[in-house]
Design a protein around this motif. Structure first.
Motif: not given
Length: 81
Positions: A39, A44-45, A47-48, A51-52
């Protein structure tokens, strides 16, 4: 009448810490450490997206565990009935 297998599965999930054993928790901690390290390197992208992925993977794992447990109960019922 509520599905008796669903009741049994819910009870197993509620008390999973009693039977999973130390090895499970050691492996779980290792996974969390690896995720944290990964992580830190992600944008940021990314990480998203990760998470998905985690949410979908968790849902898949849960569905698989429940299906396997349900089949184990049905097999036990058939064997001991």
């Amino acid at each position: 009448m509520e599905d008796y297998i669903a009741v049994l599965l819910e009870n197993l999930e509620e008390h999973d810490r009693e039977y999973l054993g130390w090895e499970y928790f050691i492996q779980s901690e290792r996974v969390m450490e690896a995720i944290e390290a990964l992580h830190k390197t992600l944008s940021c992208e990314q990480k998203k997206l990760f998470r998905d992925y985690e949410e979908r993977q968790t849902a898949l794992d849960a569905a698989g565990r429940m299906a396997l447990a349900r089949q184990a109960f049905l097999l036990a019922k058939e064997l001991y009935h």
